[in-house]
Structure formats: structure tokens, C-alpha cells
Scaffold this active site. Sequence first.
Site, PDB file in Angstrom:
ATOM      1  N   ASP A 169      -5.903  -2.708  -5.031  1.00  0.00           N
ATOM      2  CA  ASP A 169      -5.581  -1.276  -4.835  1.00  0.00           C
ATOM      3  C   ASP A 169      -4.169  -1.214  -4.231  1.00  0.00           C
ATOM      4  O   ASP A 169      -3.934  -0.648  -3.177  1.00  0.00           O
ATOM      5  CB  ASP A 169      -6.604  -0.574  -3.934  1.00  0.00           C
ATOM      6  CG  ASP A 169      -6.695  -1.171  -2.531  1.00  0.00           C
ATOM      7  OD1 ASP A 169      -7.047  -0.422  -1.588  1.00  0.00           O
ATOM      8  OD2 ASP A 169      -6.387  -2.381  -2.346  1.00  0.00           O
ATOM      9  N   THR A 207      -9.568  -7.309  -3.664  1.00  0.00           N
ATOM     10  CA  THR A 207      -8.819  -7.011  -2.428  1.00  0.00           C
ATOM     11  C   THR A 207      -8.727  -5.501  -2.190  1.00  0.00           C
ATOM     12  O   THR A 207      -7.832  -5.028  -1.488  1.00  0.00           O
ATOM     13  CB  THR A 207      -7.397  -7.594  -2.490  1.00  0.00           C
ATOM     14  OG1 THR A 207      -6.687  -6.902  -3.542  1.00  0.00           O
ATOM     15  CG2 THR A 207      -7.409  -9.078  -2.761  1.00  0.00           C
ATOM     16  N   GLU A 256     -14.946  -1.623   7.789  1.00  0.00           N
ATOM     17  CA  GLU A 256     -13.623  -2.041   7.296  1.00  0.00           C
ATOM     18  C   GLU A 256     -13.309  -1.186   6.063  1.00  0.00           C
ATOM     19  O   GLU A 256     -14.216  -0.766   5.327  1.00  0.00           O
ATOM     20  CB  GLU A 256     -13.714  -3.544   6.934  1.00  0.00           C
ATOM     21  CG  GLU A 256     -12.479  -4.133   6.325  1.00  0.00           C
ATOM     22  CD  GLU A 256     -12.386  -3.843   4.833  1.00  0.00           C
ATOM     23  OE1 GLU A 256     -13.444  -3.744   4.174  1.00  0.00           O
ATOM     24  OE2 GLU A 256     -11.274  -3.646   4.325  1.00  0.00           O
ATOM     25  N   ASN A 278     -12.136  -1.441   2.829  1.00  0.00           N
ATOM     26  CA  ASN A 278     -12.550  -1.668   1.439  1.00  0.00           C
ATOM     27  C   ASN A 278     -14.030  -1.366   1.230  1.00  0.00           C
ATOM     28  O   ASN A 278     -14.441  -0.933   0.155  1.00  0.00           O
ATOM     29  CB  ASN A 278     -12.249  -3.109   1.012  1.00  0.00           C
ATOM     30  CG  ASN A 278     -10.772  -3.337   0.772  1.00  0.00           C
ATOM     31  OD1 ASN A 278     -10.027  -2.390   0.511  1.00  0.00           O
ATOM     32  ND2 ASN A 278     -10.336  -4.582   0.892  1.00  0.00           N
ATOM     33  N   HIS A 302      -4.502  -9.648   5.140  1.00  0.00           N
ATOM     34  CA  HIS A 302      -5.895  -9.519   4.689  1.00  0.00           C
ATOM     35  C   HIS A 302      -6.070 -10.038   3.251  1.00  0.00           C
ATOM     36  O   HIS A 302      -6.852 -10.949   2.989  1.00  0.00           O
ATOM     37  CB  HIS A 302      -6.332  -8.040   4.704  1.00  0.00           C
ATOM     38  CG  HIS A 302      -6.262  -7.352   6.018  1.00  0.00           C
ATOM     39  ND1 HIS A 302      -7.095  -7.638   7.081  1.00  0.00           N
ATOM     40  CD2 HIS A 302      -5.454  -6.350   6.442  1.00  0.00           C
ATOM     41  CE1 HIS A 302      -6.818  -6.839   8.095  1.00  0.00           C
ATOM     42  NE2 HIS A 302      -5.821  -6.045   7.746  1.00  0.00           N
TER      43      HIS A 302
HETATM   44  O1  RIB Z   1      -9.038  -3.532   5.555  1.00  0.00           O
HETATM   45  C1  RIB Z   1      -7.987  -4.161   4.867  1.00  0.00           C
HETATM   46  C2  RIB Z   1      -8.075  -3.860   3.410  1.00  0.00           C
HETATM   47  O2  RIB Z   1      -7.947  -2.450   3.199  1.00  0.00           O
HETATM   48  C3  RIB Z   1      -6.924  -4.486   2.608  1.00  0.00           C
HETATM   49  O3  RIB Z   1      -7.380  -4.776   1.316  1.00  0.00           O
HETATM   50  C4  RIB Z   1      -5.891  -3.392   2.552  1.00  0.00           C
HETATM   51  O4  RIB Z   1      -5.069  -3.476   1.387  1.00  0.00           O
HETATM   52  C5  RIB Z   1      -6.754  -2.171   2.464  1.00  0.00           C
HETATM   53  O5  RIB Z   1      -7.088  -1.977   1.114  1.00  0.00           O
HETATM   54 CA    CA Z   2      -6.159  -3.955  -0.623  1.00  0.00          CA
END
Ligand code: RIB
Ligand code: CA
Length: 316
Positions: free
Chosen positions: A16, A129, A170, A172, A241
Site C-alpha cells: 500500500d 506489507t 497495528e 495493517n 516495518h
Molecule cells: O503499521 C505499519 C504498517 O502500516 C506498514 O506497512 C506501513 O506502511 C503501514 O501500512
Molecule cells: Ca505498508
Amino acid sequence: MSTVFQERKRIILVVDTGVDDALALALAVRHPAIQLEAVLTSCGNVGLELATANTLRVLDWLGATDVAVIAGAECPLEASFVDAAYWHGVDGLGGAQLPASQRSALEDAPGYLVKRLLAEPGQITVVCTGPLTNLALALRRDVGIVSRVKDVVVMGGAVQMPGNTTPTAEYNIYADPEAAALVFNQDWPLTMVGLDVTQQVVLTADEVGRLAGETSPEAVLVREVTRDLLVVKGMESMALHDPLAVGVALDPTLVQTLSGQVRVETRGEYTRGQTVFDLRPRGPRPASNTRVCLQVDVSRFRRMFFNALGVFPEAG
Ligand code: RIB
Ligand code: CA
């Protein structure tokens, strides 16, 4: 000690693109032991159109014009779309001055993923990701991908750490909890690279500052995409990350993991998007194909990342 790779790891990256997604793309394109098969995009840090354009810009900047980009989910399965532009900038790349790509993306990322995984069973690793919407849509198209994928690596979740989007979630996972629940409920080889390890792997403003005179495409990319966070906003460092998820897909010895089912909370009023993993010492852990990363060899991963990009800020 560095790992010797027998054969190239064939990876489909699901992004993303965002700032750290851009650095993950750079690692996937540059590491000699990775064959980047394709990149799938979804809404997340920014909307789908921008995430897709950013992905094309980064790949083309690095000369990876042969890597296909396939656009996917415009919105989460059920959740309202929540972006992360506050962190990645309204353009999703921290205001990076990189030329626009002249290429166009293909369409239907979930359909592309199903087709590739069914055609090449046991060959392809999927590294996510961003939100897991594309992977969930692919599962809905054909759950047969569960037995055909080589393995799945997800940057997402947090077990012993607070969230970064809510106290328990988190980004994602929070962005599409229903998709994440579907993905984590499958019995496939899945490694969760969560905040427990990604928060330990940072790129500092000082290190990027030491790249000031470098003119390589990789050094320029690192400087450009991190400028907003590390210079304009004055942050001391940023977590790598997404690059760590690519590193773990390539070399699982970078992390120490525990196996066990991860459940994604989808109904909790205050805990929606939490990744629930049982750490209680209750004797032998039940068998599971899911592995959760709890420790990481920070220096070895940073060495992998900097060597692959050909940038050596520590040398300063
Ligand atoms: O929490 C970190 C994640 O969220 C990473 O993939 C960053 O790009 C956001 O998408
Ligand atoms: Ca990401």
C-alpha cells in the site's frame, strides 16, 4: 555470519505504497537472492490509485520496469477506509520528488494472485506489507491457494506491544480486520512480522543524513521518501516495518518465533483489529502453521538492507 542462499526466493509483494513500502520494494528489487515476480496494490496508507502510482514510480526509479504492478482492492472488505496519510504524507511517499511512471498497472490483483499460485504450486511466497484485503479476496475466489502458496509473510499485528493505530491494533490489521481474520484463520505457512520486531529495526535521521552526498538511485530514494518524516517533521528515526517482512521472507533465521494460532478481533468495541496470541506458559504449544516473530537480529537485518541497496550510512 550471513546466510548463503541456495536459490532465489520468488516473491509476490502486496503493498500500500507508503514510505516503508517503498523501501521494501527497493530491498525486493535489489537483493540478489530475491526474484520479485509482481507487485499487487491496495488501498491502505493512501487510496488505491495513489498507492498504485507510487508503486510504479518507485519500481521505475529503480529501473525495475519489467516488474508488473496489478491494482487490487479499492476499499476494505467491510471496514470504512482509514488511511495513514498523517504518517506517509498526502502523496503517500513523504513528498518524494520522483518522476511519475509512464507505465500503467494491470487490474484485478486477487484474480492475478489466484492464477499465479494455482499455476505454480509450492513456488511463490506472498509478502504482504499493507492491509490483507487482496489476499482475503483471493481466498474468497479460490481457497485452493492455501495449499499452493509456498509461504505467506505478513507485516502486521502486535502481540507484546501496544498497537500503533489504536491502543491494541497495528495499522495493517486495523485497516481491514475481517480480511486479516480470514487470512490468519487459514491453515497455511504464515509468519506474522508484527510491531514486536519491526519497532526494533529503525533507520535514523543521522544515517540518512550521511547519505547526503550519495547519487545512486537507491540513496536518492531513501533520502526522498524519508525527508518528510526525518527532516521536515524532525523525527530521530523511523521503523523499517515493511522491509523487515521482505527480509524475514528471504531469511527466516533473522527472527525467533513462537508457533500458534493468531485470532483477529473483529467485534471488540475497543479492541477491533487486535491480534490475539496465547503466550501463557501452558505446556507444549498446540501445533500450528502460524509463526509469530518475537525477536529479531537487528544488526544482521540492517546489514542485509543496506548491502542490498548499496548504501552504507554506518560508514560515516
Ligand atoms: O503499521 C505499519 C504498517 O502500516 C506498514 O506497512 C506501513 O506502511 C503501514 O501500512
Ligand atoms: Ca505498508
